[in-house]
Design an enzyme around this catalytic site. Structure first.
Site, PDB file in Angstrom:
ATOM      1  N   HIS A  98      61.905  -4.301   6.022  1.00 33.93           N
ATOM      2  CA  HIS A  98      60.836  -3.724   5.196  1.00 33.93           C
ATOM      3  C   HIS A  98      59.972  -2.988   6.202  1.00 33.93           C
ATOM      4  CE1 HIS A  98      62.191  -6.252   2.184  1.00 33.93           C
ATOM      5  NE2 HIS A  98      61.075  -6.196   1.272  1.00 33.93           N
ATOM      6  N   ASN A 128      66.829 -18.575 -38.903  1.00 29.08           N
ATOM      7  CA  ASN A 128      67.185 -20.033 -38.963  1.00 29.08           C
ATOM      8  C   ASN A 128      67.267 -20.707 -37.687  1.00 29.08           C
ATOM      9  OD1 ASN A 128      69.823 -19.537 -38.559  1.00 29.08           O
ATOM     10  ND2 ASN A 128      70.354 -20.220 -40.693  1.00 29.08           N
ATOM     11  N   TYR A 164      67.174  -8.316 -36.931  1.00 31.01           N
ATOM     12  CA  TYR A 164      67.611  -9.372 -37.825  1.00 31.01           C
ATOM     13  C   TYR A 164      66.978  -9.867 -38.921  1.00 31.01           C
ATOM     14  CZ  TYR A 164      70.341 -13.703 -39.236  1.00 31.01           C
ATOM     15  OH  TYR A 164      71.044 -14.333 -39.857  1.00 31.01           O
ATOM     16  N   GLN A 208      76.393 -15.477 -34.773  1.00 32.42           N
ATOM     17  CA  GLN A 208      77.591 -14.464 -34.747  1.00 32.42           C
ATOM     18  C   GLN A 208      76.961 -13.104 -34.737  1.00 32.42           C
ATOM     19  OE1 GLN A 208      77.623 -16.760 -37.102  1.00 32.42           O
ATOM     20  NE2 GLN A 208      77.942 -15.881 -39.178  1.00 32.42           N
ATOM     21  N   ASP A 264      49.509  -9.321 -45.022  1.00 31.42           N
ATOM     22  CA  ASP A 264      51.001  -9.686 -45.244  1.00 31.42           C
ATOM     23  C   ASP A 264      51.813  -8.170 -45.695  1.00 31.42           C
ATOM     24  OD1 ASP A 264      51.073 -12.117 -44.438  1.00 31.42           O
ATOM     25  OD2 ASP A 264      51.319 -13.105 -46.612  1.00 31.42           O
ATOM     26  N   GLN A 274      49.604 -19.790 -47.790  1.00 31.51           N
ATOM     27  CA  GLN A 274      50.052 -20.454 -46.764  1.00 31.51           C
ATOM     28  C   GLN A 274      51.287 -21.301 -47.036  1.00 31.51           C
ATOM     29  OE1 GLN A 274      50.679 -18.765 -43.559  1.00 31.51           O
ATOM     30  NE2 GLN A 274      49.340 -17.281 -44.660  1.00 31.51           N
ATOM     31  N   HIS A 319      54.674 -20.847 -48.635  1.00 34.23           N
ATOM     32  CA  HIS A 319      55.598 -20.457 -47.710  1.00 34.23           C
ATOM     33  C   HIS A 319      56.878 -21.368 -47.417  1.00 34.23           C
ATOM     34  CE1 HIS A 319      55.020 -16.388 -46.382  1.00 34.23           C
ATOM     35  NE2 HIS A 319      53.888 -16.401 -46.206  1.00 34.23           N
ATOM     36  N   GLU A 361      47.546 -18.766 -36.252  1.00 36.88           N
ATOM     37  CA  GLU A 361      48.304 -17.431 -36.659  1.00 36.88           C
ATOM     38  C   GLU A 361      47.410 -16.683 -37.393  1.00 36.88           C
ATOM     39  OE1 GLU A 361      51.574 -18.017 -39.170  1.00 36.88           O
ATOM     40  OE2 GLU A 361      52.588 -16.081 -38.722  1.00 36.88           O
ATOM     41  N   HIS A 362      46.859 -17.022 -38.432  1.00 33.27           N
ATOM     42  CA  HIS A 362      46.110 -16.228 -39.244  1.00 33.27           C
ATOM     43  C   HIS A 362      44.708 -16.846 -39.282  1.00 33.27           C
ATOM     44  CE1 HIS A 362      50.209 -15.793 -41.306  1.00 33.27           C
ATOM     45  NE2 HIS A 362      49.778 -14.526 -41.260  1.00 33.27           N
ATOM     46  N   SER A 404      54.297 -21.006 -40.653  1.00 27.41           N
ATOM     47  CA  SER A 404      53.295 -20.129 -41.038  1.00 27.41           C
ATOM     48  C   SER A 404      51.985 -20.966 -41.095  1.00 27.41           C
ATOM     49  CB  SER A 404      53.294 -19.412 -42.104  1.00 27.41           C
ATOM     50  OG  SER A 404      52.302 -18.226 -41.889  1.00 27.41           O
ATOM     51  N   GLU A 419      55.834 -11.636   6.865  1.00 32.57           N
ATOM     52  CA  GLU A 419      56.797 -12.231   5.910  1.00 32.57           C
ATOM     53  C   GLU A 419      58.229 -12.438   6.482  1.00 32.57           C
ATOM     54  OE1 GLU A 419      56.299 -10.245   1.843  1.00 32.57           O
ATOM     55  OE2 GLU A 419      54.295 -11.366   1.578  1.00 32.57           O
TER      56      GLU A 419
END
Lengths: 429, 429
Positions: free
Chosen positions: A420, A214, A130, A191, A361, A259, A262, A327-328, A237, A415
């Protein structure tokens, strides 16, 4: 102005906990709408895609067709700046080389009992990628998602990208070509996720869906999970910079803002053992902000979520960083190479003063799709393993089964699973 | 009687597609209840755990305490059969040895530009292990979930297990001890998942939650995902057996039933190129069923979801198996070692006539927590990597940044991220 905390004050722990639990995302409740869209695509296939694309993107797919053709990609590449194309090529090559190193090994060995054990790694057969439309449509993200899949050996890589009113981002198509994506559809939203998961007459379903989107895309991915695999659900981020008095405050400041620009929900944190550096960085941030095209976004992020923490000992900075699990993580300290061994939780680490996060990046090589919102405590950035799966292999001969069998029979019976136990016992006679 | 399909008949494809899309699970809509339970635990902590355990398990935790003590585990071990304990020990040791092989390597190298690249693997700090109560409480699953975590290096492994009316399964506690689980709470359901994810006064939160559970547990895991990591959401068990005319029909039949006895929603499939074997297996299944303690469950599974497919060429069996992507795949063919290279999608493979799937459930060594419901197309069984995460490391020196920097500046600008571009450019001057 960012929040300022001091490690050795008595109220530090409670204020730090507030930072840890800060809510930066407003989760839109789009689940009902998404459920209906998915059901519609499952039932009406291509027709539903045409209807939604008409409605949401102002584009008539019955005229353009669903697929973006190879000729359209050729044409897009022709309008790209040659310098940007070269930069993309450099990035693609470095990302490819780094991810080649991640390819896992199969294993097979036979133990002293004669049991042959091992595993085989195989690539996923097909993956959907995506790509958002509009301003969040980043060619670098196309490379970061597609190249590890190709390195893993995924044969069929399908990209979906909405093209509002027919507008495409030529660099996104150029990146797709560089990453050897050969199947592209001009659809987006829930969709598109539904089409990738369940298939339509035009689009064959895939085994896994990756890539940012999104709230609708995120909700759709959560909902189709199980039918197909999905990657992480990424949040805004973040960067955490640990710096000592030797760091350049101007460089630290612009890294914090890289950062912040963003997203207004992005978060930039500085931890330092130098009050002087902290003060200087604050001033440099203000100076940079005034001349940034995305000043408004960056300023809102910095004012609402920016944090500067001063500590007495840089070791405390590492401990706090591990609790945040950023994250970073940039370590701009003289002994950065030594400090790195204390990092437990982080998506990606950038060492020293000449490794701004932005280099990672684009052209560093490691992936920029990384765990956000403290999920580096339990997950990793995107990589080749996300596009492969491991199948265990076991083989006993008659002698090995004779040794192992009785224990399996005992456990099966304990068990309450007699079939088995019997499936082993029947072979022991 | 199982469904019988013949590959060379014209209606095969449509009937096979029905098998692929068969719904075996009735998904209970428990999400509203689970949401309320989680909110309650977040707000009231231990008190909520006490209330729910009173209501659902008929147990007063304010008298027993939440934790199961080391003394209680000692006492439980004393009442276990020595033979079963020895079998558990053998299983634990073999699982440990197999998973040790999975430990990943760190990487660090410096490329021709002088860029240092690599990654570091680190263990999760803490993991919660859910163990169901009652009849689905399997000591073997405790080993399969806990041992890979310990091999990975997880320091804190917390087990939760409901004890309806105070009853514990001694073997489950013995397995926990063997796997070095040192923190155990007598709670279950969505409330236990919430306690692990968010913490209470008594229970510190964990970073990831693994282990099987009922619909409430599964819904709670989906809901806390993001706050913590989770493993897969497992569905009913499945086996697919590919057998040729050399296979023993009686052994094939009991292997099919060893899956079927798990659950009325379990599925057992045989694909063979021998019509004679298919007929014999059908008869042997009937004969075994009559003498199985769990006949009722196994018969219902076999009648509703059992499938026998006959093919002309065993290669077609492999192709069909890859479309099904079974959790367990047994290959009982003379050339099993050769056929295995054609397997693309499967959770675990069992080769040859002396490797019944049940040996892998207990003492083989590979993990028995495996992807169900066709998710072997995109995911792997549980392993050491599920308890570790990878952090990328990047370091440029001044020279390396001088070479790479201009491309990063170009890409930053092309994406409209000027602070990104500036954070690199500022270091180039």
């Amino acid at each position: 102005m960012a929040l300022r905390l001091q490690f050795n004050l008595t109220d530090f722990e409670s204020r730090f906990r507030e930072v840890l639990t800060m809510k930066r995302e407003i989760s839109e409740d789009v689940d009902t709408a998404v459920r209906a869209i998915i059901a519609d695509v499952v039932e009406h296939g291509d027709k539903a895609l045409i209807d939604y694309t008409n409605r949401f993107d102002g584009l008539d797919l019955s005229k353009t067709g669903l697929a973006i053709s190879s000729d359209e990609v050729d044409a897009a590449i022709k309008v790209c700046e040659p310098d940007t194309l070269s930069a993309l090529e450099l990035a693609a090559e470095r990302i490819r080389v780094y991810h080649e190193l991640q390819k896992p090994q199969d294993h097979q060995s036979t133990d002293s009992l004669g049991v042959t054990l091992g595993w085989r790694w195989t690539a996923l057969e097909s993956v959907g990628l995506y790509v958002p439309g509009g301003t969040a449509s980043y060619p670098s993200s196309v490379l970061m998602n597609a190249i590890p899949a190709k390195v893993a050996g995924v044969e069929r890589l399908v990209m979906v990208v909405p093209t509002p009113r027919g507008e495409t981002n030529p660099l996104v198509l150029a990146a797709a070509r560089l990453a050897r994506v050969e199947e592209i559809y001009r659809i987006g939203g829930a969709q598109a996720v539904a089409a990738l998961a369940y298939g339509t007459d035009t689009i064959q379903p895939v085994a896994k869906i990756v890539g940012p989107g999104n709230a609708y895309v995120a909700a759709a991915k959560r909902r189709v999970f199980g039918q197909v695999g999905i990657d992480m659900i990424a949040g805004p981020s973040e960067v955490l910079i640990i710096a000592d008095k030797h760091a350049n405050p101007d460089w630290v400041a612009i890294d914090l803002l890289a950062q912040a620009e963003h997203d207004t929900a992005a978060q930039s944190i500085l931890i330092t053992d130098s009050i002087e550096l902290a003060d200087q960085v604050e001033r440099c941030v203000e100076a940079h902000l005034k001349t940034l095209p995305r000043e408004k976004i960056a300023r809102e992020s910095w004012n609402n979520y920016g944090v500067i923490i001063t500590v007495d000992d840089i070791k405390d900075a590492l401990a706090l960083s591990n609790r945040i699990a950023p994250e970073h993580l940039e370590i701009e300290c003289q002994n950065a190479d030594e400090l790195v061994s204390s990092v437990r939780n982080a998506g990606a680490i950038f060492l020293g003063s000449h490794t701004p996060e932005a280099i990672g990046d684009y052209v560093g090589g490691p992936n920029h799709v990384l765990p956000t919102a403290r999920s580096a405590r339990f997950s990793s950035g995107l990589g080749v393993l996300d596009f492969m799966k491991r199948t265990s292999v076991l083989k006993c001969d008659r002698q090995a089964l004779a040794v192992l069998g009785p224990a399996a029979v005992a456990l099966g019976k304990s068990e309450g699973l007699d079939a088995h136990a019997r499936s082993v016992a029947i072979r022991l006679n």
